[in-house]
Scaffold this motif. Structure first.
Motif, mmCIF file in Angstrom:
data_model
loop_
_atom_site.group_PDB
_atom_site.id
_atom_site.type_symbol
_atom_site.label_atom_id
_atom_site.label_comp_id
_atom_site.label_asym_id
_atom_site.label_seq_id
_atom_site.Cartn_x
_atom_site.Cartn_y
_atom_site.Cartn_z
ATOM 1 N N CYS A 1 80.417 96.792 23.704
ATOM 2 C CA CYS A 1 80.555 98.104 24.344
ATOM 3 C C CYS A 1 81.724 98.881 23.746
ATOM 4 O O CYS A 1 82.833 98.349 23.633
ATOM 5 N N MET B 1 76.129 105.397 38.063
ATOM 6 C CA MET B 1 77.543 105.100 37.791
ATOM 7 C C MET B 1 77.535 104.123 36.616
ATOM 8 O O MET B 1 77.694 102.913 36.783
ATOM 9 N N MET B 2 77.280 104.676 35.445
ATOM 10 C CA MET B 2 77.133 103.853 34.238
ATOM 11 C C MET B 2 77.899 104.450 33.068
ATOM 12 O O MET B 2 77.599 104.175 31.912
ATOM 13 N N GLY B 3 78.851 105.309 33.368
ATOM 14 C CA GLY B 3 79.647 105.881 32.285
ATOM 15 C C GLY B 3 80.765 104.918 31.913
ATOM 16 O O GLY B 3 80.584 103.699 31.922
ATOM 17 N N GLY C 1 83.881 102.616 32.269
ATOM 18 C CA GLY C 1 84.584 101.890 33.325
ATOM 19 C C GLY C 1 83.707 101.011 34.183
ATOM 20 O O GLY C 1 82.486 101.081 34.149
ATOM 21 N N PRO D 1 82.803 100.403 37.857
ATOM 22 C CA PRO D 1 82.961 101.099 39.144
ATOM 23 C C PRO D 1 83.465 100.209 40.273
ATOM 24 O O PRO D 1 84.186 100.678 41.150
ATOM 25 N N SER E 1 79.296 95.001 35.941
ATOM 26 C CA SER E 1 79.233 93.886 35.010
ATOM 27 C C SER E 1 79.210 92.561 35.778
ATOM 28 O O SER E 1 79.190 91.501 35.171
ATOM 29 N N SER F 1 74.738 94.252 34.824
ATOM 30 C CA SER F 1 74.720 94.012 33.382
ATOM 31 C C SER F 1 74.644 92.515 33.157
ATOM 32 O O SER F 1 75.632 91.808 33.316
ATOM 33 N N GLU G 1 70.329 94.888 33.530
ATOM 34 C CA GLU G 1 70.411 95.530 32.215
ATOM 35 C C GLU G 1 70.611 94.447 31.162
ATOM 36 O O GLU G 1 71.408 93.514 31.348
ATOM 37 N N ALA H 1 71.079 94.315 27.069
ATOM 38 C CA ALA H 1 71.186 94.964 25.754
ATOM 39 C C ALA H 1 70.653 94.002 24.699
ATOM 40 O O ALA H 1 71.038 92.825 24.674
ATOM 41 N N PRO I 1 67.835 98.788 23.898
ATOM 42 C CA PRO I 1 68.112 98.542 22.479
ATOM 43 C C PRO I 1 69.593 98.809 22.241
ATOM 44 O O PRO I 1 70.122 99.833 22.684
ATOM 45 N N ASN J 1 72.956 100.042 21.210
ATOM 46 C CA ASN J 1 73.382 101.296 20.583
ATOM 47 C C ASN J 1 74.619 101.050 19.741
ATOM 48 O O ASN J 1 75.655 100.639 20.273
ATOM 49 N N TRP K 1 77.960 101.550 17.332
ATOM 50 C CA TRP K 1 79.129 102.438 17.300
ATOM 51 C C TRP K 1 80.012 101.987 16.147
ATOM 52 O O TRP K 1 79.883 100.847 15.666
ATOM 53 N N CYS L 1 74.018 104.576 26.094
ATOM 54 C CA CYS L 1 74.714 103.496 26.806
ATOM 55 C C CYS L 1 75.682 102.789 25.880
ATOM 56 O O CYS L 1 75.298 102.367 24.786
HETATM 57 N N1 SAH Z 1 80.766 98.973 33.436
HETATM 58 C C1 SAH Z 1 79.503 98.991 34.028
HETATM 59 C C2 SAH Z 1 78.754 100.287 33.821
HETATM 60 C C3 SAH Z 1 78.858 100.999 32.504
HETATM 61 S S1 SAH Z 1 77.973 100.520 31.094
HETATM 62 C C4 SAH Z 1 78.671 97.843 33.523
HETATM 63 O O1 SAH Z 1 79.076 97.200 32.572
HETATM 64 O O2 SAH Z 1 77.633 97.587 34.099
HETATM 65 C C5 SAH Z 1 76.259 100.916 31.273
HETATM 66 C C6 SAH Z 1 75.333 99.859 30.630
HETATM 67 O O3 SAH Z 1 75.322 99.945 29.198
HETATM 68 C C7 SAH Z 1 75.780 98.448 30.940
HETATM 69 O O4 SAH Z 1 74.684 97.633 31.236
HETATM 70 C C8 SAH Z 1 76.410 98.015 29.639
HETATM 71 O O5 SAH Z 1 76.487 96.642 29.540
HETATM 72 C C9 SAH Z 1 75.479 98.644 28.644
HETATM 73 N N2 SAH Z 1 76.042 98.753 27.288
HETATM 74 C C10 SAH Z 1 77.340 98.741 26.926
HETATM 75 N N3 SAH Z 1 77.448 98.886 25.584
HETATM 76 C C11 SAH Z 1 76.196 98.992 25.105
HETATM 77 C C12 SAH Z 1 75.658 99.226 23.793
HETATM 78 N N4 SAH Z 1 76.445 99.376 22.759
HETATM 79 N N5 SAH Z 1 74.323 99.313 23.670
HETATM 80 C C13 SAH Z 1 73.509 99.198 24.750
HETATM 81 N N6 SAH Z 1 73.970 99.024 26.002
HETATM 82 C C14 SAH Z 1 75.289 98.912 26.193
#
Ligand code: SAH
Ligand code: SF4
Length: 406
Positions: free
Chosen positions: A142, A186-188, A190, A192, A224, A244, A287, A289, A321, A323, A325, A366
């Motif tokens: 992430c 609430m998935m930005g 941090g 929550p 998480s 997650s 979720e 990934a 899938p 993402n 960075w 995400c």
């Molecule tokens: N912190 C919280 C919410 C924010 S992240 C959490 O972790 O649940 C939103 C979602 O995107 C989470 O399921 C996270 O694990 C996922 N995520 C984080 N980085 C990612 C990436 N590079 N590609 C795909 N999903 C990712």
């Protein structure tokens, strides 16, 4: 105290700060608003009515000036304007993806920044809201996890992200029928549940029936796996839960999500089984990934089905899938493999849609969010490193490695 990037205090002259010491009422809950209105000498018997009126104008109609509050008497409006402001944080940058996704970089009063993303779909519009600047949890895949935690956002700052999006989408003119933000996640940035009280307060404001009126069924909080707060989330906030998961074995999950050392799969899944209000009509979302060669084998998919059955979870799986960075070590699984994974889970009787990545071109998907607040800390680090190098140059006994530079 605010400081400039060079470390000097920010000097605010009265002209630069026309709001003076006025209190911002955006983000106050009902009780606080009543207290604020009572504190400026509004007659006691009017306080309830006036605060209901102000609440309606601020949260249902989105006004930013007391002059617009037409059913509030002129003298009360003047009194309100003398003491209060209704102010959004600043949008530093708004980026529009070619798939319609909008990403806002928002700067709060202390200069910290966070991102909010609007994702339009055919039948809904989802706003992805941040709860913290940065994150303490450092999940390896992430982007936000590479930032240090700068701070929790306040309830006002969380609510303001929605207000700002509604401004940009011109949604206030027709606040109920013309909704463009129909759902909140609430998935930005941090975690929550590590900012529980502020998130709870913000969501209560958002759900209020005389304000923004978003139903709890349209709000999803993603964690998480902060086990001790999951039950509270269901009981006290009552929103949908997303977890997650990202791995089906503790060794893999611990490797990619260090929080698994504290709350392992068994603890997380037990907390899911006990989540208040979870049943088939209101399933928990897992979720997942898709990380090539890490968690995406057929065996993993079969194990996922087994786990969900073992804990009798009313669940669906969202396959995300990965993402990418800049600087990441991970790759997204091959498309065929994502499809196979999804089929295996479906065959096990569990819905496992593949989430179409949205806003990748503007780094809004995400896990791609990361604000400039970290750039600042990098600049700080660079300054510290420079200072250390300078100190080392004056002391023959200090080795280069002690500057911390790699
Ligand atoms: N912190 C919280 C919410 C924010 S992240 C959490 O972790 O649940 C939103 C979602 O995107 C989470 O399921 C996270 O694990 C996922 N995520 C984080 N980085 C990612 C990436 N590079 N590609 C795909 N999903 C990712
Ligand atoms: Fe934090 Fe969620 Fe990113 Fe993990 S995935 S680092 S908990 S924002």
């Amino acid at each position: 105290m605010q400081v400039t990037p060079s470390g000097n205090p920010v000097v605010v002259s009265p002209r630069d700060n026309p709001d003076g010491d006025k209190q911002n009422i955006l983000g106050l809950d009902r009780t606080e608003l009543k207290q604020a209105i009572a504190s400026i000498g509004v007659p006691e018997k009017q306080v309830k009515m006036r605060s209901a009126q102000v609440w309606h104008w601020v949260y249902h109609r989105g006004v930013t000036s007391f002059d617009d509050m037409l059913n509030v008497s002129k003298d009360v409006r003047a009194r309100l304007a003398d003491h209060f402001i209704i102010k959004r944080p600043e949008i530093v940058e708004a980026q529009y993806s070619n798939d319609g996704t909008r990403k806002y970089l928002i700067r709060f009063a202390d200069g910290n920044e966070a991102e909010t993303v609007y994702i339009p779909e055919e039948d809904r519009g989802t706003l992805c809201i941040s709860s913290q600047v940065g994150c303490t949890l450092n999940c390896k895949f992430c982007h936000t996890g590479t930032m240090k935690l700068v701070r929790n956002l306040t309830a006002a700052e969380i609510v303001a992200q929605l207000m700002i999006a509604r401004d940009d989408l011109s949604e206030w003119e027709n606040p109920t029928e013309g909704r463009r933000v129909t759902n909140i996640v609430m998935m930005g940035m941090g975690e929550p549940l590590y900012n529980f009280d502020n998130v709870k307060k913000a969501l209560e404001i958002v759900m209020d029936e005389e304000g923004i009126q978003l139903s709890r069924r349209r709000i999803t909080l993603s964690t998480s796996g902060v086990v001790p707060h999951m039950e509270r989330c269901g009981k006290e906030i009552g929103v949908n839960l997303a977890v997650s998961l990202h791995a089906v074995r503790d060794d893999v999950r611990t490797d990619i999500m260090p929080i698994n050392k504290k709350y392992n799969l068994e603890q997380v899944l037990t907390a899911c089984a006990n989540y208040p209000g979870a049943h088939n009509a209101r399933r928990i979302t897992f979720e997942y990934a898709m990380l090539k060669g890490v968690n995406d084998s057929d065996k993993d998919a079969r194990e996922l089905v087994k786990l969900i059955r073992k804990y009798k979870l009313p669940a669906k799986v969202n396959l995300i899938p990965f993402n990418p960075w800049p600087g990441t070590d991970y790759e997204c699984s091959d498309w065929d493999q994502i499809q196979r994974f999804s089929d295996i889970v479906y065959e096990g009787g569990i819905s496992a849609p593949i989430r179409t990545p949205r806003g990748r071109d503007i780094m809004a998907a995400c896990g791609q969010l990361k604000s400039a607040s970290e750039k600042k800390s990098k600049a700080e680090l660079a300054r510290e490193a420079e200072a250390a190098v300078a100190a080392a140059a004056t002391s023959e006994t200090v080795h280069h490695s002690s500057t911390g530079l790699t």
